[in-house]
Design a protein around this motif. Structure first.
Motif, short mmCIF file in Angstrom:
data_model
loop_
_atom_site.label_atom_id
_atom_site.label_comp_id
_atom_site.label_asym_id
_atom_site.label_seq_id
_atom_site.Cartn_x
_atom_site.Cartn_y
_atom_site.Cartn_z
N ASP A 69 -23.89 -5.58 44.33
CA ASP A 69 -24.33 -4.30 43.80
C ASP A 69 -24.85 -3.41 44.91
O ASP A 69 -24.51 -2.23 45.01
N GLU A 70 -25.70 -4.01 45.75
CA GLU A 70 -26.27 -3.24 46.86
C GLU A 70 -25.18 -2.73 47.79
O GLU A 70 -25.18 -1.57 48.19
N LEU B 285 -17.06 -8.92 39.62
CA LEU B 285 -16.33 -7.66 39.43
C LEU B 285 -15.60 -7.65 38.10
O LEU B 285 -15.00 -8.64 37.70
N ARG B 286 -15.68 -6.51 37.43
CA ARG B 286 -14.92 -6.35 36.19
C ARG B 286 -13.48 -5.92 36.50
O ARG B 286 -12.56 -6.23 35.76
N ILE B 287 -13.32 -5.18 37.58
CA ILE B 287 -11.99 -4.69 37.98
C ILE B 287 -11.48 -5.56 39.12
O ILE B 287 -12.01 -5.52 40.23
N ILE B 288 -10.45 -6.34 38.85
CA ILE B 288 -9.98 -7.28 39.88
C ILE B 288 -8.63 -6.87 40.45
O ILE B 288 -8.05 -7.58 41.25
N PRO C 9 -6.90 -4.75 43.04
CA PRO C 9 -7.35 -4.06 44.24
C PRO C 9 -6.95 -2.58 44.28
O PRO C 9 -7.78 -1.73 44.63
N VAL C 10 -5.70 -2.27 43.93
CA VAL C 10 -5.24 -0.88 43.99
C VAL C 10 -6.04 -0.01 43.01
O VAL C 10 -6.44 1.11 43.33
N LEU C 11 -6.28 -0.55 41.84
CA LEU C 11 -7.03 0.19 40.83
C LEU C 11 -8.49 0.36 41.27
O LEU C 11 -9.09 1.42 41.07
N LEU C 12 -9.05 -0.69 41.87
CA LEU C 12 -10.43 -0.61 42.35
C LEU C 12 -10.54 0.47 43.42
O LEU C 12 -11.48 1.27 43.42
N MET D 209 -21.06 1.97 39.31
CA MET D 209 -21.42 0.57 39.53
C MET D 209 -21.41 -0.21 38.21
O MET D 209 -20.88 -1.31 38.14
N HIS D 210 -22.04 0.38 37.20
CA HIS D 210 -22.07 -0.30 35.91
C HIS D 210 -20.68 -0.38 35.30
O HIS D 210 -20.41 -1.25 34.49
N GLY D 211 -19.81 0.57 35.69
CA GLY D 211 -18.45 0.52 35.18
C GLY D 211 -17.62 -0.56 35.82
O GLY D 211 -16.70 -1.11 35.21
N VAL D 212 -17.97 -0.91 37.04
CA VAL D 212 -17.12 -1.82 37.82
C VAL D 212 -17.67 -3.24 37.85
O VAL D 212 -16.91 -4.19 37.98
N ILE D 213 -18.98 -3.35 37.72
CA ILE D 213 -19.61 -4.65 37.90
C ILE D 213 -20.11 -5.23 36.58
O ILE D 213 -20.62 -4.50 35.74
#
Lengths: 205, 205
Positions: B88-89, B149-152, B154-157, B197-201
């Motif tokens: 997160d940091e 990670l919620r989004i795994i 890589p291109v989308l991340l 961050m909350h959307g991705v993690i």
DNA sequence: CCTACCGATCGGTAGG
DNA sequence: CCTACCGATCGGTAGG
């Protein structure tokens, strides 16, 4: 009103709209300074001098388009009518509807970018002053009626929503003709909205 | 190499950079087609004809800027060196650093918008082909080493990260000179990064 | 709504 | 690197 005069008014309106549509198409392709009045006249089907019966200047055409073609009139009713029993459903559906509409008709996003690039946002302030009071209440209502929002500042919620939509459309424009397009998953839109939703809404506990 | 020739090369490089810097400043203000070669020459402190000793055409100046001034060279090392014990940091700090850099030096975001508006992204494809292989590994490494990670994808991340940065900067450009600026909370940047961050993690349980 | 024109400015070049 | 110039095109207008 005599029929003759009525028809003349109608025809004038039609020509005016033809000029605006021709201008939009050309501005989208080459930007404002990259488009000439002669090109606009040709695409609209009249002589150069004829344009000046409808608009005083090239700049006035751009201003008229910015005002007349703003998508919020079309989008706002759609958003308000968006279905969804839960907060999650509503916000997600609204986001998808807006993105789909602006992706299939990307002229306004391009016009907004032209505003930023070629006019340094000089028309923008007046436009926001007119439109913000009509969009902001939607987000104020959201904040008031929904309990599971993480973002409770209406202006910030609105900015993040609009920003999310813009970011999808602009990255789409960038990626569209590149190698990256092959590696982008098909459900990118859903994934995109999903990221935003999880960012804005509290997890159910 | 004789000192004379060495100095001449140096001077040539200096002039070339002066032309590029003058062009950036003017492109940012009026866009590409809204800027003339005479304006560039004047700002760079030489005669019109002198430019053509360094660049074949106006278009070549733009291409040179796009390549020479790309911020990824400056940003990539900064991102890699970003501190942060937890995922997160790290991601939050990286986002803040990138946004702060691009907000204080917004020329490249503007150049990118000029690309979209006035060139229809014609230089974009080649640029992505060159740069993506250097940025993508950062996100691939993230996906591999971080578990929450919620989004795994890589291109989308990567797309969502770049999109989030762009959306902050562009909405900032839009809002900057409008009434809305007064109603925007001071900590908008932190709130913005927080949403992402909350959307991705995944939430810690 | 068109024809014919205005002065200004454009990107670019030849020659030194 | 500058001076002086090229043809082309620009936004806009007068007059009908």
């Amino acid at each position: 009103m005599p029929a003759k005069l009525k028809d003349a008014l109608k025809k004038g309106e039609t020509t005016r709209l033809q000029i605006e549509d021709a201008a939009i198409e050309l501005f989208m392709e080459n930007g404002y300074h990259g488009t000439s009045m002669r090109q606009i006249a040709e695409h609209a089907g009249l002589a150069l001098g004829g344009i000046y019966n409808h608009f005083k200047s090239k700049d006035e055409i751009f201003e008229a388009i910015i005002v007349d073609k703003h998508p919020y009139k079309k989008l706002l009713p759609v958003i308000v009518d968006t279905e969804g029993e839960t907060m999650d459903e509503f916000l997600g559906n609204a986001a998808r509807v807006v993105i789909k509409e602006l992706t299939s008709q990307p002229y306004y996003v391009k016009l907004m970018l032209i505003e930023i690039v070629e006019f340094n946002g000089s028309h923008g302030a007046a436009l926001i002053k007119e439109i913000a009071p009509k969009i902001l209440p939607v987000f104020e209502k959201l904040v008031k009626t929904k309990k599971n929002l993480r973002i409770i500042h209406p202006v910030l919620l609105m900015r993040s929503f609009i920003g999310m939509v813009l970011s999808y459309i602009i990255t789409d424009m960038i990626i569209a003709n590149s190698v990256l397009n092959k590696f982008m998953p098909k459900n990118a839109l859903d994934a995109y909205v999903d990221i935003y939703m999880h960012g804005v809404i509290k997890e159910p506990v």
